[in-house]
Scaffold this motif. Structure first.
Motif, short mmCIF file in Angstrom:
data_model
loop_
_atom_site.label_atom_id
_atom_site.label_comp_id
_atom_site.label_asym_id
_atom_site.label_seq_id
_atom_site.Cartn_x
_atom_site.Cartn_y
_atom_site.Cartn_z
N ASP A 52 8.92 -3.32 5.04
CA ASP A 52 9.76 -4.38 4.48
C ASP A 52 9.18 -5.77 4.71
OD1 ASP A 52 11.65 -2.59 3.55
OD2 ASP A 52 12.79 -2.61 5.42
N SER A 53 8.19 -5.88 5.59
CA SER A 53 7.57 -7.17 5.89
C SER A 53 6.14 -6.91 6.34
CB SER A 53 8.34 -7.91 7.00
OG SER A 53 8.13 -7.28 8.26
N THR A 54 5.46 -7.98 6.72
CA THR A 54 4.09 -7.84 7.22
C THR A 54 4.05 -7.51 8.71
OG1 THR A 54 3.87 -10.19 7.80
CG2 THR A 54 3.33 -9.56 5.54
N LEU A 55 5.16 -7.62 9.39
CA LEU A 55 5.17 -7.54 10.86
C LEU A 55 4.64 -6.22 11.43
CD1 LEU A 55 8.53 -9.37 11.76
CD2 LEU A 55 6.24 -10.32 11.41
N PRO A 56 4.91 -5.06 10.83
CA PRO A 56 4.43 -3.82 11.43
C PRO A 56 2.93 -3.57 11.29
CG PRO A 56 6.38 -3.43 10.06
CD PRO A 56 5.85 -4.79 9.72
N VAL A 57 2.24 -4.33 10.45
CA VAL A 57 0.82 -4.06 10.18
C VAL A 57 0.00 -4.20 11.46
CG1 VAL A 57 -1.20 -4.81 8.87
CG2 VAL A 57 1.05 -4.80 7.79
N THR A 58 -0.92 -3.27 11.67
CA THR A 58 -1.71 -3.23 12.90
C THR A 58 -3.14 -3.73 12.67
OG1 THR A 58 -2.55 -0.99 12.57
CG2 THR A 58 -0.39 -1.21 13.63
N VAL A 59 -3.81 -4.02 13.78
CA VAL A 59 -5.21 -4.41 13.72
C VAL A 59 -6.05 -3.30 13.10
CG1 VAL A 59 -7.25 -4.93 15.13
CG2 VAL A 59 -5.06 -6.02 15.66
N ASP A 60 -5.79 -2.07 13.48
CA ASP A 60 -6.58 -0.96 12.95
C ASP A 60 -6.37 -0.78 11.45
OD1 ASP A 60 -7.71 -0.40 15.39
OD2 ASP A 60 -6.30 1.21 15.90
N GLU A 61 -5.15 -1.02 10.98
CA GLU A 61 -4.90 -0.91 9.53
C GLU A 61 -5.66 -1.98 8.77
OE1 GLU A 61 -0.47 1.13 9.38
OE2 GLU A 61 -0.64 -1.03 9.75
N VAL A 62 -5.66 -3.20 9.27
CA VAL A 62 -6.41 -4.26 8.61
C VAL A 62 -7.91 -3.98 8.68
CG1 VAL A 62 -6.98 -6.72 8.62
CG2 VAL A 62 -4.62 -5.99 9.00
N ALA A 63 -8.38 -3.54 9.85
CA ALA A 63 -9.81 -3.28 10.00
C ALA A 63 -10.28 -2.16 9.07
CB ALA A 63 -10.12 -2.91 11.45
N SER A 64 -9.48 -1.11 8.94
CA SER A 64 -9.86 0.00 8.07
C SER A 64 -9.98 -0.44 6.62
CB SER A 64 -8.81 1.12 8.19
OG SER A 64 -9.07 2.15 7.26
N ARG A 65 -9.02 -1.20 6.15
CA ARG A 65 -9.04 -1.63 4.76
C ARG A 65 -10.05 -2.75 4.53
NH1 ARG A 65 -4.88 0.24 1.43
NH2 ARG A 65 -3.66 1.86 2.44
N THR A 66 -10.30 -3.56 5.56
CA THR A 66 -11.37 -4.55 5.44
C THR A 66 -12.71 -3.86 5.27
OG1 THR A 66 -10.15 -6.16 6.77
CG2 THR A 66 -12.53 -6.46 6.61
N GLY A 67 -12.92 -2.78 6.02
CA GLY A 67 -14.15 -2.02 5.88
C GLY A 67 -14.33 -1.48 4.47
N ALA A 68 -13.25 -0.98 3.88
CA ALA A 68 -13.33 -0.45 2.51
C ALA A 68 -13.71 -1.55 1.53
CB ALA A 68 -11.98 0.16 2.13
N VAL A 69 -13.11 -2.72 1.69
CA VAL A 69 -13.41 -3.85 0.80
C VAL A 69 -14.84 -4.33 0.99
CG1 VAL A 69 -12.84 -6.27 0.33
CG2 VAL A 69 -11.01 -4.57 0.57
N ALA A 70 -15.27 -4.44 2.25
CA ALA A 70 -16.62 -4.93 2.53
C ALA A 70 -17.68 -3.98 2.00
CB ALA A 70 -16.79 -5.13 4.03
N ARG A 71 -17.44 -2.68 2.09
CA ARG A 71 -18.42 -1.70 1.61
C ARG A 71 -18.52 -1.70 0.09
NH1 ARG A 71 -16.10 1.13 5.98
NH2 ARG A 71 -14.61 2.21 4.63
N ALA A 72 -17.47 -2.13 -0.57
CA ALA A 72 -17.44 -2.07 -2.04
C ALA A 72 -17.96 -3.33 -2.70
CB ALA A 72 -16.00 -1.81 -2.51
N THR A 73 -18.28 -4.36 -1.93
CA THR A 73 -18.66 -5.65 -2.51
C THR A 73 -19.91 -6.20 -1.85
OG1 THR A 73 -17.18 -6.81 -0.97
CG2 THR A 73 -16.29 -6.25 -3.13
N ASP A 74 -20.57 -7.10 -2.57
CA ASP A 74 -21.77 -7.76 -2.05
C ASP A 74 -21.62 -9.28 -2.01
OD1 ASP A 74 -23.40 -5.40 -1.71
OD2 ASP A 74 -23.60 -5.33 -3.89
N GLU A 75 -21.03 -9.87 -3.03
CA GLU A 75 -21.07 -11.32 -3.17
C GLU A 75 -19.83 -12.07 -2.69
OE1 GLU A 75 -22.37 -12.64 -6.95
OE2 GLU A 75 -24.19 -11.45 -6.94
N PRO A 76 -18.61 -11.59 -2.97
CA PRO A 76 -17.45 -12.39 -2.55
C PRO A 76 -17.34 -12.46 -1.02
CG PRO A 76 -16.82 -10.74 -4.18
CD PRO A 76 -18.21 -10.40 -3.74
N LEU A 77 -16.79 -13.57 -0.53
CA LEU A 77 -16.43 -13.64 0.87
C LEU A 77 -15.31 -12.64 1.13
CD1 LEU A 77 -16.22 -17.44 1.82
CD2 LEU A 77 -17.98 -15.79 2.46
#
Length: 269
Positions: A52-77
């Motif tokens: 229902d909000s952003t509060l339950p999101v964990t460090v590991d959840e952000v890190a996992s999805r950040t990894g997916a985004v980083a692996r799929a891209t080369d140029e965007p920050l």
């Protein structure tokens, strides 16, 4: 597109573009479309994880999805959003959590929902080589205090936001998100700062804009008043899934071309 935070600058003619993304296919589409930066936002809590909000999101959840985004891209920050209580409680833990986003997940920078408590932390992170995008105005991690109302509407509140913007630039932030604040306040802050401002519900005079990808794509049931949908992916998904269900129930799928018959197995049973 910028490849370092130092190149993430407005040229005075074309606004910067940033979108959230939480998975590799969306991130790849953002890159192909020419998006300058991708924020792996803790908005994944509402948009993707069923909270229902952003509060339950964990460090590991952000890190996992950040990894997916980083692996799929080369140029965007790629900017990882630091979730609730992952920073600001203990300095050593804050540095560790932010460093994890760069060292393990492949982000180029982190974003902090900012206030007076993050000025010194921003400076320390910058000293260690962890670029910080600050975030002022509506900060959803304070939903239990602020709700989702527009911020900076009084002279006192506006002055506080403007002062904090300067303080975070002085502390080393490379950019600033301004969310759901009056457009004239955002314009003033943009003029005051040398780092780029990225608006969301803050008018057109910021150096760039950011929206949640689900809002842009039309995936959600409702969108904030300061956003708009540029597609109807929710409708397209429902139509495609409905067509699949109909095809299976009508025994039209799978068809012969979707299957393989091995003649040597005819007498196996």
């Amino acid at each position: 597109m910028p490849t370092t935070v130092g190149e993430f600058r407005a040229d005075g003619e074309t606004p910067l573009t940033m979108l959230t993304a939480y998975d590799a296919p969306t991130a790849a589409a953002c890159e192909r479309a020419g998006v300058d930066a991708i924020l792996v936002g803790d908005s994944m809590g509402n948009a993707m994880l069923g909270y229902d909000s952003t509060l339950p999101v964990t460090v590991d959840e952000v890190a996992s999805r950040t990894g997916a985004v980083a692996r799929a891209t080369d140029e965007p920050l790629v900017i990882a959003d630091m979730p609730f209580l992952s920073f600001g409680v203990d300095e050593a833990e804050s540095l560790h959590n932010a460093g994890k986003m760069l060292k393990e997940a492949g982000a180029h920078a982190v974003k902090l929902e900012s206030g007076s408590h993050t000025v010194e932390l921003t400076e320390r992170l910058a000293e260690l080589g962890i670029p910080v995008m600050a975030h002022l105005g509506l900060t959803p991690q304070k939903v239990n205090q602020l709700g989702y109302a527009r911020q900076g509407t009084s002279r006192e509140a506006a002055s506080e936001i403007a002062d904090l913007a300067v303080a975070h630039e002085d502390a080393g932030a490379f950019a600033l998100v301004l969310e759901h604040v009056p457009a004239n306040l955002a314009a003033r802050i943009t003029d005051d700062l040398s780092i780029p401002t990225i608006g969301i519900g803050a008018g057109k005079n910021c150096d760039g804009q950011v929206l949640v990808a689900n809002d842009v794509l039309g995936l959600g049931e409702r969108i904030p008043p300061f956003a708009t949908s540029f597609g109807d992916l929710r409708g397209e998904m429902e139509n495609a899934i409905s067509d699949y269900v109909d095809a299976v129930e009508d025994e039209e799928f799978p068809a012969d071309e979707h299957s393989h018959v091995e003649s040597d197995l005819d007498d196996l049973y």
